[in-house]
Design a protein around this motif. Structure first.
Motif, PDB file in Angstrom:
ATOM      1  N   THR A 125     -21.595  48.995  13.763  1.00  0.00           N
ATOM      2  CA  THR A 125     -22.591  48.729  14.785  1.00  0.00           C
ATOM      3  C   THR A 125     -22.752  49.945  15.669  1.00  0.00           C
ATOM      4  O   THR A 125     -21.771  50.544  16.090  1.00  0.00           O
ATOM      5  CB  THR A 125     -22.155  47.517  15.644  1.00  0.00           C
ATOM      6  N   ASP A 129     -21.819  41.762  14.854  1.00  0.00           N
ATOM      7  CA  ASP A 129     -21.196  41.762  13.529  1.00  0.00           C
ATOM      8  C   ASP A 129     -22.211  41.354  12.481  1.00  0.00           C
ATOM      9  O   ASP A 129     -22.966  40.410  12.649  1.00  0.00           O
ATOM     10  CB  ASP A 129     -20.026  40.780  13.490  1.00  0.00           C
ATOM     11  N   THR A 130     -22.230  42.071  11.409  1.00  0.00           N
ATOM     12  CA  THR A 130     -23.079  41.718  10.283  1.00  0.00           C
ATOM     13  C   THR A 130     -22.423  42.199   9.007  1.00  0.00           C
ATOM     14  O   THR A 130     -21.795  43.247   8.972  1.00  0.00           O
ATOM     15  CB  THR A 130     -24.489  42.339  10.421  1.00  0.00           C
ATOM     16  N   SER A 162     -28.034  46.942  14.955  1.00  0.00           N
ATOM     17  CA  SER A 162     -26.911  47.020  14.019  1.00  0.00           C
ATOM     18  C   SER A 162     -27.289  47.809  12.778  1.00  0.00           C
ATOM     19  O   SER A 162     -28.393  47.677  12.253  1.00  0.00           O
ATOM     20  CB  SER A 162     -26.476  45.612  13.592  1.00  0.00           C
ATOM     21  N   ASP A 170     -30.516  37.390  16.066  1.00  0.00           N
ATOM     22  CA  ASP A 170     -30.699  38.539  15.166  1.00  0.00           C
ATOM     23  C   ASP A 170     -31.993  38.420  14.362  1.00  0.00           C
ATOM     24  O   ASP A 170     -32.299  37.359  13.818  1.00  0.00           O
ATOM     25  CB  ASP A 170     -29.521  38.641  14.198  1.00  0.00           C
TER      26      ASP A 170
END
Length: 553
Positions: A4, A16-17, A228, A245
């Motif tokens: 990120t 977070d992804t 991100s 998101d």
């Protein structure tokens, strides 16, 4: 794992992804950050093309903040806007009625050459009748010098011999305040080539409604608080305050001077050109007409001042006027006073008007497409309002993205490299063309104009062309791209309007060439007389369109 990237201007909480770029995954979701004219032109151009050619598996989403006011001074366009709007499926009648539109047929440059009150020349939007016929322009040069003069009266012999007057009927049309078409002319068709003057705020709202209601663009009103990246460094998603998101395959930065994605997130450097183009400030004001039937100018009026110039744009509802200046050479107070002096002959109480200061940082990003992010509009850069290049760059950027939209991530870098090469070239050529207006001046009344002639401030590419053009006429062959933003004809209008001389061919001009040139001059004169007889005023045509509408294409 993904990583990120956060910027100081964004929320510092990590996002977070687990999304990882799949090179063969089709480009399906396009996310545009920022509204305004840049965002909605881009959204409409992409959505219209995708909708026309495909029936599923794509989306265009535009995110704009409710807390960011648009700049809203881009009121001049190029003729390309007709094609842009038509391709979006917009009726010209609706556009004219709802965006306070008037017709623009070029620009009149006053006091740029000598600074005298009767000094002017035109850059019309019609190509010279002699386009592609060098013999005609060469003969014009032979009969013109040393009789170059600038007069406000079209019956003056010297003015009759000006390049734009002899080779195009458009100067005479503009001087008479005539429209470029008739009420019987179909939408987007022209008798004389034309662009528009428009209300930027109304235009943005008009495009928004069309994109949402007719082109199925997803509209999200929210603030982006996080960005991100996936493991490859591509942007995977944007986090917003209220909509969490938002994922995408291609992200387009239309966030204005902030340049949220390309500038702040990716830190792509900004390349200033203030050493070439000196202006760095503008004072804008909206000016009411004396009454609802006041004439509307058929062109942009650009009047040089001691350290810059004043634009004067006539809309159907008001005038948009502003002073563009270089703060190194004049104070804000003095620039405002010059603007008030310009307005005082046509405005009863200048002090009742609202003046707005706008800062300008002339230049552009070192590249415009990085990873899966491309910048369009002010986020890519801005030079100055001269010659209305800002909206033109938005249009051609959006069109190239739409035409070469990569099928997947695997080929995106190839498209990005081509895009960057194309637009670096275009920005450089626009800088050259704008500088041309300043460095050809004969004015010595202020350091601003004197310094603009300093060779150290003139790009080498422009100096090379000028040296060539001292001996041969400007030609499209002098440029490396098949399609130029400003063709050779535009250079000829400015060069010869400002008194530049190309040496006559040393082998002379044949009788046949002289006869051909004379025939061209006679044809332009005949066309001018016919158009002056047939066309109505700019105001009259706009009123007719509001009442009856134009014929559908």
């Amino acid at each position: 794992m993904s990583k990120t990237i956060n910027n100081n201007s964004l929320d510092n909480q990590p996002i977070d992804t687990q999304l990882h770029t799949n090179p063969t995954k089709p480009i399906e979701n396009i996310v545009i950050v920022g509204g305004g004219t840049a965002g909605w032109i881009t959204a409409g151009t992409l959505a219209a093309k995708l909708k026309k050619q495909h029936d599923k598996n794509f989306s265009v989403t535009l995110i704009e903040s409710a807390n960011v006011a648009p700049i809203g001074v881009g009121e001049g366009t190029w003729p390309t806007m007709r094609r842009t709007l038509k391709n979006m499926g917009i009726r010209e009648t609706d556009f004219i009625r709802q965006c306070h539109v008037s017709f623009k047929q070029g620009a009149k440059f006053c006091q740029w050459v000598t600074g005298k009150k009767d000094d002017f020349y035109y850059h019309p939007l019609m190509l010279p009748e002699s386009a592609g016929q060098d013999d005609v322009s060469a003969y014009w040069q032979a009969i013109q010098f040393p009789y170059m003069a600038h007069s406000s009266h079209s019956n003056n012999a010297a003015d009759q011999q000006s390049f734009s007057m002899l080779l195009s009927p458009q100067q005479a049309i503009c001087e008479a305040g005539l429209a470029p078409k008739l009420i019987t002319t179909a939408e987007y068709d022209a008798i004389a080539n034309y662009a528009y003057h428009l209300d930027a705020g109304c235009f943005s709202e008009f495009l928004k409604q069309h994109c949402i209601n007719q082109l199925n663009v997803n509209h999200v009103v929210d603030d982006v608080i996080g960005i991100s990246n996936d493991d490859s460094g591509d942007i995977s998603c944007l986090t917003t305050k209220q909509h969490s998101d938002i994922y995408g395959d291609l992200f387009i930065d239309c966030s204005g001077f902030k340049s949220l994605l390309l500038g702040e997130h990716y830190q792509v450097p900004f390349k200033s050109c203030q050493d070439i183009l000196f202006v760095d400030s503008a004072i804008a004001v909206q000016v009411p007409y004396e009454d609802e039937n006041s004439p509307i100018a058929s062109h942009t009026i650009s009047t040089a001042q001691t350290a810059g110039w004043i634009w004067d744009i006539g809309l159907s509802s008001r005038r948009g006027v502003g002073h563009v200046y270089a703060s190194k050479y004049i104070s804000e107070q003095a620039a405002t006073e010059q603007l008030k002096q310009y307005l005082s002959p046509t405005v009863a109480d200048v002090e009742q008007l609202t003046f707005r200061k706008i800062d300008i940082n002339p230049g552009h990003r070192e590249k415009f497409w990085h990873k899966n992010c491309v910048a369009v509009g002010l986020s890519a850069g801005f030079l100055e309002p001269l010659e209305a290049s800002a909206l033109l760059l938005v249009e051609i950027s959006a069109n190239m993205i739409a035409q070469q939209l990569p099928a997947n991530r695997a080929c995106m870098d190839i498209v990005a490299e081509r895009f960057n090469q194309t637009f670096l070239y275009r920005w450089d050529r626009i800088i050259d063309f704008l500088k041309l207006h300043y460095m050809l001046t004969q004015r010595n009344d202020s350091p601003f104009w004197v310094d603009n002639r300093d060779p150290k401030t003139i790009p080498q590419s422009l100096q090379t062309l000028l040296e060539l053009w001292r001996y041969q006429l400007p030609s499209d062959n002098d440029f490396t791209h098949a399609t130029e933003v400003f063709p050779a004809a535009s250079y000829q209008y400015v060069l010869y309007g400002m008194g530049f001389k190309t040496q006559a061919p040393h082998w002379g001009i044949s009788t046949q060439a002289k006869d051909a040139a004379t025939a061209v001059f006679d044809k332009v004169a005949q066309d001018t007389a016919q158009l002056q007889h047939n066309l109505v005023s700019n105001r009259a045509l706009i009123n007719l369109i509001k009442q009856y509408g134009l014929q559908r294409v």
